[in-house]
Design a protein around this motif. Structure first.
Motif, PDB file in Angstrom:
ATOM      1  N   LYS A  89       0.861  -1.064  -0.138  1.00 48.11           N
ATOM      2  CA  LYS A  89      -0.737  -0.242   0.049  1.00 48.11           C
ATOM      3  C   LYS A  89       1.042   1.350  -0.130  1.00 48.11           C
ATOM      4  CE  LYS A  89      -3.407   2.778   2.274  1.00 48.11           C
ATOM      5  NZ  LYS A  89      -4.546   1.876   3.628  1.00 48.11           N
ATOM      6  N   ASP A  93      -8.985   4.154   0.772  1.00 51.36           N
ATOM      7  CA  ASP A  93      -8.964   2.776   0.333  1.00 51.36           C
ATOM      8  C   ASP A  93     -10.362   2.703  -1.084  1.00 51.36           C
ATOM      9  OD1 ASP A  93      -6.892   3.081   1.902  1.00 51.36           O
ATOM     10  OD2 ASP A  93      -8.018   1.371   3.558  1.00 51.36           O
ATOM     11  N   PHE A 114     -18.279  -3.763  13.938  1.00 54.53           N
ATOM     12  CA  PHE A 114     -15.942  -4.317  13.991  1.00 54.53           C
ATOM     13  C   PHE A 114     -15.617  -3.150  13.345  1.00 54.53           C
ATOM     14  CE2 PHE A 114     -12.089  -6.509  12.176  1.00 54.53           C
ATOM     15  CZ  PHE A 114     -12.017  -6.852  13.761  1.00 54.53           C
ATOM     16  N   THR A 115     -15.591  -2.507  12.435  1.00 50.08           N
ATOM     17  CA  THR A 115     -14.962  -1.432  11.736  1.00 50.08           C
ATOM     18  C   THR A 115     -14.808  -0.374  12.965  1.00 50.08           C
ATOM     19  OG1 THR A 115     -16.893  -1.094  10.002  1.00 50.08           O
ATOM     20  CG2 THR A 115     -14.943  -2.414   8.904  1.00 50.08           C
ATOM     21  N   ALA A 152     -12.367  -1.385  15.451  1.00 49.77           N
ATOM     22  CA  ALA A 152     -11.609  -0.974  14.981  1.00 49.77           C
ATOM     23  C   ALA A 152     -11.025  -0.138  15.182  1.00 49.77           C
ATOM     24  CB  ALA A 152     -11.264  -1.764  13.636  1.00 49.77           C
ATOM     25  N   GLN A 153     -11.716   1.640  14.661  1.00 44.22           N
ATOM     26  CA  GLN A 153     -11.230   2.781  14.329  1.00 44.22           C
ATOM     27  C   GLN A 153     -11.366   3.516  15.488  1.00 44.22           C
ATOM     28  OE1 GLN A 153     -12.046   4.444  11.224  1.00 44.22           O
ATOM     29  NE2 GLN A 153     -10.821   3.063   9.748  1.00 44.22           N
ATOM     30  N   LEU A 187      -4.855   3.836  12.120  1.00 45.40           N
ATOM     31  CA  LEU A 187      -4.937   3.258  11.353  1.00 45.40           C
ATOM     32  C   LEU A 187      -5.447   3.531   9.451  1.00 45.40           C
ATOM     33  CD1 LEU A 187      -4.931   0.061  12.346  1.00 45.40           C
ATOM     34  CD2 LEU A 187      -2.743   0.916  12.182  1.00 45.40           C
ATOM     35  N   SER A 188      -5.862   4.790  10.316  1.00 43.31           N
ATOM     36  CA  SER A 188      -7.551   4.494   9.118  1.00 43.31           C
ATOM     37  C   SER A 188      -7.009   5.209   7.465  1.00 43.31           C
ATOM     38  CB  SER A 188      -8.446   6.079   9.609  1.00 43.31           C
ATOM     39  OG  SER A 188      -8.887   6.689   8.460  1.00 43.31           O
ATOM     40  N   GLY A 189      -7.262   4.524   6.938  1.00 45.41           N
ATOM     41  CA  GLY A 189      -6.690   5.182   5.284  1.00 45.41           C
ATOM     42  C   GLY A 189      -7.218   6.540   4.477  1.00 45.41           C
ATOM     43  N   TYR A 232       1.404  -1.855   4.609  1.00 44.81           N
ATOM     44  CA  TYR A 232       0.698  -1.567   5.093  1.00 44.81           C
ATOM     45  C   TYR A 232       0.866  -0.365   6.137  1.00 44.81           C
ATOM     46  CZ  TYR A 232      -3.341  -4.447   3.584  1.00 44.81           C
ATOM     47  OH  TYR A 232      -4.060  -5.349   2.718  1.00 44.81           O
ATOM     48  N   HIS A 268     -15.689  -0.585   5.038  1.00 51.05           N
ATOM     49  CA  HIS A 268     -14.771  -1.132   4.369  1.00 51.05           C
ATOM     50  C   HIS A 268     -15.373  -2.901   4.549  1.00 51.05           C
ATOM     51  CE1 HIS A 268     -11.734  -0.834   7.396  1.00 51.05           C
ATOM     52  NE2 HIS A 268     -11.962  -2.752   7.271  1.00 51.05           N
ATOM     53  N   MET A 300     -13.916  -6.451   4.668  1.00 45.94           N
ATOM     54  CA  MET A 300     -12.852  -6.728   6.208  1.00 45.94           C
ATOM     55  C   MET A 300     -11.746  -7.913   5.359  1.00 45.94           C
ATOM     56  SD  MET A 300     -14.533  -7.088   9.301  1.00 45.94           S
ATOM     57  CE  MET A 300     -15.650  -7.778   9.014  1.00 45.94           C
ATOM     58  N   LYS A 301     -10.713  -7.943   5.589  1.00 47.89           N
ATOM     59  CA  LYS A 301      -9.823  -9.210   4.627  1.00 47.89           C
ATOM     60  C   LYS A 301     -10.677 -10.368   4.575  1.00 47.89           C
ATOM     61  CE  LYS A 301      -5.858  -6.237   5.929  1.00 47.89           C
ATOM     62  NZ  LYS A 301      -6.569  -5.250   5.946  1.00 47.89           N
ATOM     63  N   ARG A 347      -4.462 -10.701   6.989  1.00 49.90           N
ATOM     64  CA  ARG A 347      -4.176  -9.351   8.313  1.00 49.90           C
ATOM     65  C   ARG A 347      -3.112 -10.054   9.317  1.00 49.90           C
ATOM     66  NH1 ARG A 347      -8.566  -7.822  11.331  1.00 49.90           N
ATOM     67  NH2 ARG A 347     -10.014  -8.811  10.077  1.00 49.90           N
ATOM     68  N   MET A 389       0.050  -8.432   7.756  1.00 46.22           N
ATOM     69  CA  MET A 389      -0.821  -6.226   7.718  1.00 46.22           C
ATOM     70  C   MET A 389      -0.259  -6.308   9.439  1.00 46.22           C
ATOM     71  SD  MET A 389      -4.211  -4.440   8.083  1.00 46.22           S
ATOM     72  CE  MET A 389      -5.245  -4.829   9.602  1.00 46.22           C
ATOM     73  N   TYR A 390      -0.537  -7.116  10.169  1.00 46.69           N
ATOM     74  CA  TYR A 390      -0.112  -6.435  11.716  1.00 46.69           C
ATOM     75  C   TYR A 390       1.631  -6.350  11.222  1.00 46.69           C
ATOM     76  CZ  TYR A 390      -4.725  -6.927  12.966  1.00 46.69           C
ATOM     77  OH  TYR A 390      -6.142  -6.425  13.272  1.00 46.69           O
TER      78      TYR A 390
HETATM   79  O1  LIG Z   1      -8.873  -1.150  11.479  1.00 49.19           O
HETATM   80  C1  LIG Z   1      -7.863  -2.058  11.237  1.00 49.19           C
HETATM   81  O2  LIG Z   1      -7.853  -2.867  11.798  1.00 49.19           O
HETATM   82  C2  LIG Z   1      -7.085  -2.840   9.620  1.00 49.19           C
HETATM   83  C3  LIG Z   1      -7.743  -3.842   9.267  1.00 49.19           C
HETATM   84  O3  LIG Z   1      -9.445  -3.640   8.564  1.00 49.19           O
HETATM   85  P1  LIG Z   1      -9.951  -5.157   8.604  1.00 49.19           P
HETATM   86  O4  LIG Z   1      -9.566  -5.782   9.775  1.00 49.19           O
HETATM   87  O5  LIG Z   1      -9.351  -5.862   6.801  1.00 49.19           O
HETATM   88  O6  LIG Z   1     -11.102  -4.422   8.191  1.00 49.19           O
HETATM   89  O7  LIG Z   1      -7.429  -1.470   8.725  1.00 49.19           O
HETATM   90  C4  LIG Z   1      -6.725   0.053   8.403  1.00 49.19           C
HETATM   91  O8  LIG Z   1      -5.211   0.039   8.614  1.00 49.19           O
HETATM   92  C5  LIG Z   1      -4.960  -0.208   7.401  1.00 49.19           C
HETATM   93  C6  LIG Z   1      -2.890  -0.440   7.723  1.00 49.19           C
HETATM   94  O9  LIG Z   1      -2.991   0.659   8.877  1.00 49.19           O
HETATM   95  C7  LIG Z   1      -4.991   0.383   6.793  1.00 49.19           C
HETATM   96  O10 LIG Z   1      -3.857   0.916   5.434  1.00 49.19           O
HETATM   97  C8  LIG Z   1      -6.307   0.774   6.062  1.00 49.19           C
HETATM   98  O11 LIG Z   1      -6.926   1.450   4.975  1.00 49.19           O
HETATM   99  C9  LIG Z   1      -6.837   0.934   7.285  1.00 49.19           C
HETATM  100  O12 LIG Z   1      -8.492   0.528   6.866  1.00 49.19           O
END
Ligand SMILES: O=C(O)[C@@H](COP(=O)(O)O)O[C@H]1O[C@H](CO)[C@@H](O)[C@H](O)[C@H]1O
Ligand SMILES: O=c1ccn([C@@H]2O[C@H](COP(=O)(O)OP(=O)(O)O)[C@@H](O)[C@H]2O)c(=O)[nH]1
Length: 211
Positions: free
Chosen positions: A63, A83, A119-120, A123-124, A130-132, A152, A179, A181-182, A195, A198-199
């Motif tokens: 990304k 995104d 869930f989203t 998470a936010q 982490l928001s894009g 990521y 959004h 989810m993966k 995922r 990503m982490y």
């Molecule tokens: O909110 C999160 O934990 C992640 C993962 O989202 P999902 O678990 O796939 O819904 O999503 C964000 O994080 C990414 C890494 O920073 C960003 O690239 C994404 O834009 C963002 O939606």
């Protein structure tokens, strides 16, 4: 003030049209750059219906790399980052992200989901950085070195830079948006592995030397 939207997209053929449907309706956005990050589906073909600025990367570089590639094709004053897999993006959401930067009230904004999906939203709430969904002055993002290799970790590295340079980020609440989810995109097993990847990239970015 010129505004460029940059949308990194990896295999988003099923989702990107919804985002572009909204962004193309906004006169305030002068240019839309879609960077297809080594997609093996029809992401780029679909994006071309909406914008002439579609960059097709041959390989998947992550990304951060996709965004920084898009940035090199922009001479805008303000960059909007979105995104490609958003559900429920409206013109008001985009304006809410852009207006504080256009008016000079903030150098950068970040959009926080609320009343989208449990869930989203959750998470936010826990990790808003982490928001894009962001708007940022072009002169600011262009001077940050090293974002291209963060994958990521892009948002974390950006947040780290802004924090260490004492640049405040204005939080903007985006109501009714979520959004995909993966696990929904790739299935439970592959989605979970993606995922974890990503982490891992996020963790690596915490230690990256960003200046
Ligand atoms: O909110 C999160 O934990 C992640 C993962 O989202 P999902 O678990 O796939 O819904 O999503 C964000 O994080 C990414 C890494 O920073 C960003 O690239 C994404 O834009 C963002 O939606
Ligand atoms: O290697 C990648 C991974 C993701 N993305 C794009 O980056 C955005 C955020 O990624 P994703 O949706 O996987 O993250 P999530 O929102 O699920 O955390 C999306 O537009 C992806 O298509 C990309 O361009 N290259």
């Amino acid at each position: 003030m010129k505004v460029t939207a940059i949308i990194p997209a990896y295999n988003e053929e099923k989702r990107i049209a919804k985002v572009l449907d909204t962004v193309t309706q906004l006169n305030i956005v002068d240019q839309i750059i879609v960077v297809s990050d080594g997609s093996t589906d029809d992401t780029a073909e679909i994006a071309r219906y909406y914008t002439e600025d579609v960059i097709e990367l041959k390989e998947n570089i992550g990304k951060g790399g996709a965004i920084i590639t898009g940035l090199s094709y922009s001479n805008a004053d303000i960059v909007l980052l979105l995104d490609a897999d958003l559900i429920g993006l409206t013109k008001d959401h985009v304006l809410a992200l852009l207006e504080p930067v256009i008016w000079g009230d903030a150098e950068t904004t970040v959009g926080i989901f609320t009343s989208g999906r449990l869930f989203t939203d959750w998470a936010q709430k826990i990790a808003p950085f982490l928001s894009g969904q962001r708007a940022i002055r072009s002169s600011l993002i262009k001077k940050i070195e090293g974002l291209d290799i963060t994958s990521y970790g892009f948002e974390i590295a950006l947040t780290k830079y802004l924090h260490s340079n004492k640049i405040p980020v204005k939080k903007v609440v985006l109501c009714g948006i979520t959004h995909t989810m993966k696990e929904e995109k790739l299935g439970l097993y592959r989605g979970f592995l993606w995922r974890i990847k990503m982490y891992w990239q996020i963790l690596k970015a915490i230690n990256v030397d960003i200046r």
